[in-house]
Design a protein around this motif. Structure first.
Motif, short mmCIF file in Angstrom:
data_model
loop_
_atom_site.label_atom_id
_atom_site.label_comp_id
_atom_site.label_asym_id
_atom_site.label_seq_id
_atom_site.Cartn_x
_atom_site.Cartn_y
_atom_site.Cartn_z
N TYR A 193 10.91 12.07 -9.58
CA TYR A 193 11.04 11.90 -10.79
C TYR A 193 11.75 10.64 -11.15
O TYR A 193 11.12 9.78 -12.13
N GLY A 194 12.77 10.62 -10.29
CA GLY A 194 13.55 9.13 -10.58
C GLY A 194 12.73 7.91 -10.33
O GLY A 194 12.90 6.94 -10.87
N PHE A 195 11.99 8.08 -9.23
CA PHE A 195 11.05 6.97 -8.77
C PHE A 195 9.99 6.61 -9.73
O PHE A 195 9.87 5.40 -9.94
N GLU B 219 4.81 16.20 -11.77
CA GLU B 219 4.86 17.86 -12.21
C GLU B 219 4.13 18.71 -11.35
O GLU B 219 4.43 20.00 -11.20
N PHE B 220 3.08 18.32 -10.72
CA PHE B 220 2.24 19.05 -9.83
C PHE B 220 2.92 19.08 -8.55
O PHE B 220 2.53 19.62 -7.65
N LEU B 221 3.73 18.32 -8.01
CA LEU B 221 4.43 18.12 -6.61
C LEU B 221 5.68 18.70 -6.82
O LEU B 221 5.95 19.35 -5.60
N TRP C 153 0.85 -1.27 0.16
CA TRP C 153 0.18 0.04 -0.03
C TRP C 153 0.86 1.41 0.11
O TRP C 153 0.33 2.29 -0.66
N VAL C 154 1.96 1.20 0.77
CA VAL C 154 2.83 2.45 0.64
C VAL C 154 3.60 2.58 -0.78
O VAL C 154 3.51 3.68 -1.11
N PHE C 155 3.88 1.28 -1.27
CA PHE C 155 4.18 1.51 -2.49
C PHE C 155 3.39 2.11 -3.62
O PHE C 155 3.75 3.10 -4.45
N LEU D 33 1.23 9.12 -6.32
CA LEU D 33 1.70 10.54 -6.30
C LEU D 33 2.85 10.78 -7.13
O LEU D 33 2.70 11.79 -7.74
N SER D 34 3.69 9.77 -7.39
CA SER D 34 4.82 10.24 -8.49
C SER D 34 4.32 10.29 -9.92
O SER D 34 4.88 11.15 -10.79
#
Length: 228
Positions: free
Chosen positions: A140-142, A41-43, A28-30, A36-37
């Motif tokens: 971004y890398g994630f 661009e919005f974060l 769930w965390v993943f 979110l990732s």
């Protein structure tokens, strides 16, 4: 999906997985982090995702606007971190910035310490040796790493399962020749091939994906072939 539609074996596997609390919550965390990732661009961005100027709405995170749109001097894309552009927009409107006002390639020219700088109120995880925000690079890398892995796994499974199914279904000379081809192909040193290609052309997302896909599909062929 209704639990009654699942086979007893599948229900047992799901129950065993849920019983492993660390694995269950890690999934769930993943999923939350990956979700979110997808909106990176919005974060984390060096462009505001919303600008209100002189009665008009602009969305710089989705579309490039020239500096002249905000009564600037140059027809090139506006640099929203430039104090001149900030002052122009503030005269007749406002900007709404992401939580992290840096992109993965944004260079911070106003660091309080030499790069790589330690974490502070502006750069939560500090900057790298090129004065780029570490947290923005992680987001971004994630995203690109997970998308790359999922794409490679999906395409490898599709090709490997198809090849193994054809071998097992037809058998005979087709299976024999295909097996010899796989044995020869798996003996090719993929690492050296990567080094050679990288020295000729600049490796990008699709080039690396294509090279790794050339060798990764073989791992599933034997299993599917045996089942058929």
């Amino acid at each position: 999906m209704n639990a009654m539609a699942l086979s007893p074996l599948t229900q047992r596997r799901l129950a065993n997985f849920k019983a492993n609390r660390r694995g269950y919550w890690a999934l769930w965390v993943f999923l939350v982090l990956f979700g979110l990732s997808l909106f990176a661009e919005f974060l984390a961005n060096d462009k505001p995702f919303l600008v209100w100027y002189d009665g008009s709405v602009y969305v710089p995170v989705l579309q490039a606007y020239p500096e002249t749109a905000f009564d600037g001097e140059f027809p090139t894309e506006a640099d929203y971190r430039d104090p001149y552009v900030k002052a122009k927009i503030k005269e007749k409107g406002w900007m709404l910035w992401p939580l992290i006002p840096f992109s993965y390639d944004s260079v911070a020219w106003d660091l309080l310490h030499p790069a790589p700088s330690p974490p502070d109120g502006t750069h939560w995880l500090g900057t790298d040796d090129q004065a780029r925000d570490v947290l923005a690079g992680l987001i971004y890398g994630f995203r690109i790493s997970v998308i790359f892995g999922l794409t490679l796994t999906g395409l490898s499974a599709l090709i490997g399962v198809s090849a193994g199914a054809l071998q097992g279904f037809y058998g005979g000379w087709f299976d024999l020749l295909f097996q010899r081809f796989i044995e020869i192909w798996t003996s090719v040193p993929s690492l050296y091939l990567l080094i050679i290609i990288a020295s000729v052309i600049e490796p990008g997302f699709w080039i690396l994906l294509g090279i790794l896909l050339l060798f990764s599909w073989v791992s599933l062929v034997g299993v599917v072939r045996a089942e058929f």
